[in-house]
Motif scaffolding. Structure first.
Motif, PDB file in Angstrom:
ATOM      1  N   UNK A 230       0.826  -1.261   0.143  1.00 26.84           N
ATOM      2  CA  UNK A 230       0.081  -0.020   0.023  1.00 26.84           C
ATOM      3  C   UNK A 230       1.003   1.364   0.048  1.00 26.84           C
ATOM      4  N   UNK A 231       2.038   1.286   1.061  1.00 25.17           N
ATOM      5  CA  UNK A 231       2.735   2.539   1.092  1.00 25.17           C
ATOM      6  C   UNK A 231       3.716   2.551  -0.346  1.00 25.17           C
ATOM      7  N   UNK A 232       3.991   1.708  -0.644  1.00 26.22           N
ATOM      8  CA  UNK A 232       5.168   1.904  -1.768  1.00 26.22           C
ATOM      9  C   UNK A 232       4.599   1.722  -3.027  1.00 26.22           C
ATOM     10  N   UNK A 233       3.535   1.339  -3.243  1.00 25.76           N
ATOM     11  CA  UNK A 233       2.878   1.200  -4.691  1.00 25.76           C
ATOM     12  C   UNK A 233       1.653   1.688  -4.959  1.00 25.76           C
ATOM     13  N   UNK A 266     -11.612  -7.178  -5.166  1.00 30.06           N
ATOM     14  CA  UNK A 266     -10.578  -6.505  -5.966  1.00 30.06           C
ATOM     15  C   UNK A 266      -9.597  -5.673  -5.214  1.00 30.06           C
ATOM     16  N   UNK A 267      -8.272  -5.572  -5.571  1.00 28.48           N
ATOM     17  CA  UNK A 267      -7.612  -4.609  -5.075  1.00 28.48           C
ATOM     18  C   UNK A 267      -6.792  -3.736  -6.236  1.00 28.48           C
ATOM     19  N   UNK A 268      -6.743  -2.434  -6.101  1.00 30.56           N
ATOM     20  CA  UNK A 268      -6.275  -1.601  -7.255  1.00 30.56           C
ATOM     21  C   UNK A 268      -4.697  -1.391  -6.620  1.00 30.56           C
ATOM     22  N   UNK A 269      -3.741  -1.384  -7.424  1.00 30.02           N
ATOM     23  CA  UNK A 269      -2.389  -1.158  -7.183  1.00 30.02           C
ATOM     24  C   UNK A 269      -2.011   0.045  -8.128  1.00 30.02           C
ATOM     25  N   UNK A 270      -2.326   1.334  -7.799  1.00 27.72           N
ATOM     26  CA  UNK A 270      -2.303   2.430  -8.724  1.00 27.72           C
ATOM     27  C   UNK A 270      -0.698   2.647  -9.249  1.00 27.72           C
ATOM     28  N   UNK A 271       0.236   2.303  -8.126  1.00 22.23           N
ATOM     29  CA  UNK A 271       1.589   2.698  -8.687  1.00 22.23           C
ATOM     30  C   UNK A 271       2.214   1.620  -9.771  1.00 22.23           C
ATOM     31  N   UNK A 272       1.528   0.591  -9.969  1.00 29.34           N
ATOM     32  CA  UNK A 272       1.898  -0.242 -11.120  1.00 29.34           C
ATOM     33  C   UNK A 272       0.621  -0.591 -12.190  1.00 29.34           C
ATOM     34  N   UNK A 274      -2.166  -1.914 -11.897  1.00 25.37           N
ATOM     35  CA  UNK A 274      -2.622  -3.366 -11.777  1.00 25.37           C
ATOM     36  C   UNK A 274      -3.949  -3.493 -10.906  1.00 25.37           C
ATOM     37  N   UNK A 275      -4.875  -4.221 -11.299  1.00 22.21           N
ATOM     38  CA  UNK A 275      -5.902  -4.571 -10.651  1.00 22.21           C
ATOM     39  C   UNK A 275      -5.898  -6.249 -10.365  1.00 22.21           C
ATOM     40  N   UNK A 276      -5.858  -6.520  -8.899  1.00 23.72           N
ATOM     41  CA  UNK A 276      -5.670  -7.856  -8.750  1.00 23.72           C
ATOM     42  C   UNK A 276      -7.218  -8.487  -8.170  1.00 23.72           C
ATOM     43  N   UNK A 277      -7.650  -9.449  -8.791  1.00 28.46           N
ATOM     44  CA  UNK A 277      -8.843  -9.959  -7.905  1.00 28.46           C
ATOM     45  C   UNK A 277      -8.677 -11.253  -7.098  1.00 28.46           C
ATOM     46  N   UNK A 278      -9.317 -11.248  -6.094  1.00 32.78           N
ATOM     47  CA  UNK A 278      -9.031 -12.392  -5.112  1.00 32.78           C
ATOM     48  C   UNK A 278     -10.468 -13.120  -4.961  1.00 32.78           C
ATOM     49  N   UNK A 279     -10.586 -14.381  -5.007  1.00 32.74           N
ATOM     50  CA  UNK A 279     -11.716 -15.186  -4.847  1.00 32.74           C
ATOM     51  C   UNK A 279     -11.801 -15.441  -3.331  1.00 32.74           C
ATOM     52  N   UNK A 280     -13.137 -15.769  -2.908  1.00 31.42           N
ATOM     53  CA  UNK A 280     -13.094 -16.118  -1.373  1.00 31.42           C
ATOM     54  C   UNK A 280     -12.445 -17.367  -1.123  1.00 31.42           C
ATOM     55  N   UNK A 281     -11.608 -17.111  -0.038  1.00 27.19           N
ATOM     56  CA  UNK A 281     -10.516 -18.250   0.487  1.00 27.19           C
ATOM     57  C   UNK A 281      -9.507 -18.365  -0.384  1.00 27.19           C
ATOM     58  N   UNK A 282      -9.228 -17.327  -1.226  1.00 24.11           N
ATOM     59  CA  UNK A 282      -8.027 -17.689  -2.067  1.00 24.11           C
ATOM     60  C   UNK A 282      -6.805 -17.101  -1.379  1.00 24.11           C
ATOM     61  N   UNK A 283      -5.708 -17.919  -1.384  1.00 24.82           N
ATOM     62  CA  UNK A 283      -4.668 -17.634  -0.385  1.00 24.82           C
ATOM     63  C   UNK A 283      -3.465 -17.127  -1.551  1.00 24.82           C
ATOM     64  N   UNK A 284      -2.613 -16.310  -0.853  1.00 24.00           N
ATOM     65  CA  UNK A 284      -1.211 -15.982  -1.109  1.00 24.00           C
ATOM     66  C   UNK A 284      -0.283 -16.475  -0.250  1.00 24.00           C
TER      67      UNK A 284
END
Ligand code: SAH
Ligand code: AVI
Length: 327
Positions: A230-233, A266-272, A274-284
């Protein structure tokens, strides 16, 4: 970039805020664009992450720091006598707290001339470097770098003891670990030695508790990687939308830490861009922490031409420390 201050501290910076942000951007783009999603553990350690790790080391469940300290307390004198090192290099040095045992022993043996802590986390490194310079009056040559990229920037010359403590080697995946060890061994001279801390295989309950403490400190440490992004990107992760997961994988012999999305979002990463979608229960997957046996350490070091001369554990046999030299 090199900065020196009035005391005997030199700091070489191979990771500026700009190069760090570019490396994080590349890792986030690749790791969150992949399936399954993954982030490298080196990104936990901004100032807050380093403080959280420090708090982890004091948790009742997290035995590795105490166990390794017990080994160093018992063996630092022998390490100093056997290596007669004039330079102590420390990879992934953090606060260099346990390292003081080695600095004390090398000082007592009369051989210590230089301390060279090496870490990706600049503020923590500078703090430790200044404190040790003050306390020991020794020349400190600190290096801000990534030990997977900048091992060739370590200070050379003299009799070096390269310490890699805490079990941090277990945070490298096997191919990266083999590459790291090969590069490290390549840079060691005949008078140098390598001191390696490795957490050891043990029962599932103790391992999982060590990575999922009751106070939730490890959970906060795990989620911290999202604050860093969040802070860097300029991303809009809400870390609390992710659960902390720590599981022992007996086949791989490692703990895996993951962040599990509580719901689809969904998460927006403005610095690059990129939009990233996460499913319910999806793991990183955010970290592996491999656990070792003595034969495995001997085999992996042997594969890069290093011979284990000494192998010590704490009385409970929880944590191993090996002293190796070029064969
Ligand atoms: N050696 C200390 C700290 C371990 S925490 C101990 O035993 O307690 C891991 C440390 O390694 C952190 O300070 C982190 O910033 C550093 N680190 C992690 N990945 C790194 C990398 N790729 N290059 C350099 N330092 C790294
Ligand atoms: C730094 N490293 C050895 C720690 C470990 O145990 O793998 C990082 C950590 N992750 C969760 N707790 C501590």
């Amino acid at each position: 970039m090199v900065t020196t201050d009035a005391s005997q501290v030199r700091v070489d910076v191979h990771l500026t805020p700009d190069t760090l942000a570019a490396a994080l951007a590349a890792d986030v783009r690749a790791g969150l664009g992949a399936a399954p999603k993954e982030l490298p553990p080196k990104w936990f350690y901004d100032d807050r992450g380093s403080e959280l790790f420090d708090a982890i080391t004091r948790l009742p469940e997290y035995y590795p720091t105490r166990a390794e300290r017990a080994v160093l307390m018992a063996r630092a004198g022998t390490i100093a006598a056997e290596t007669r090192a004039d330079t102590l290099v420390e990879l992934g040095s953090g606060t260099s707290e346990k390292t003081r045992l080695l600095l004390d022993a090398l000082t007592e043996a009369g051989s210590l001339r230089r301390f060279s802590p090496f870490d990706v986390s600049e503020a923590t490194l500078r703090g430790a470097a200044a404190a040790i310079s003050d306390e020991y009056g020794v020349t400190v040559h600190a290096v801000v770098g990534d030990f997977e990229r900048h091992l060739d920037r370590l200070p050379t010359g003299g009799r070096r003891l390269v310490a890699f403590l805490g079990g941090t080697i277990g945070n490298l995946a096997p191919p990266a670990r083999a590459a790291f060890l090969a590069e490290l061994a390549e840079g060691l001279g005949p008078d140098d030695a390598f001191l390696l801390g490795t957490d050891l295989v043990k029962d599932r309950d103790r391992l999982e508790a060590a990575y999922d403490d009751d106070a939730g400190v490890t959970a906060a440490f795990n989620r911290n990687v999202l604050h860093v992004i969040n802070d860097a990107l300029a991303a809009d992760f809400v870390p609390e939308r992710f659960d902390h997961v720590a599981r022992w994988d007996p086949d791989a012999a490692w703990i895996e830490m993951r962040l599990r999305s509580r719901e689809a979002h969904r998460v927006q990463i403005d610095g690059i861009g990129m939009t990233v979608g996460f499913g319910a229960g999806e793991e990183v997957r955010t970290e592996i922490s491999a656990k070792f046996t003595r034969p495995r350490v001997e085999q992996e070091l042997g594969a890069v031409g290093l011979t284990v001369r000494e192998w010590w554990t704490d009385p409970a046999g929880d944590f191993g420390v090996s002293l190796a030299t070029p064969s």
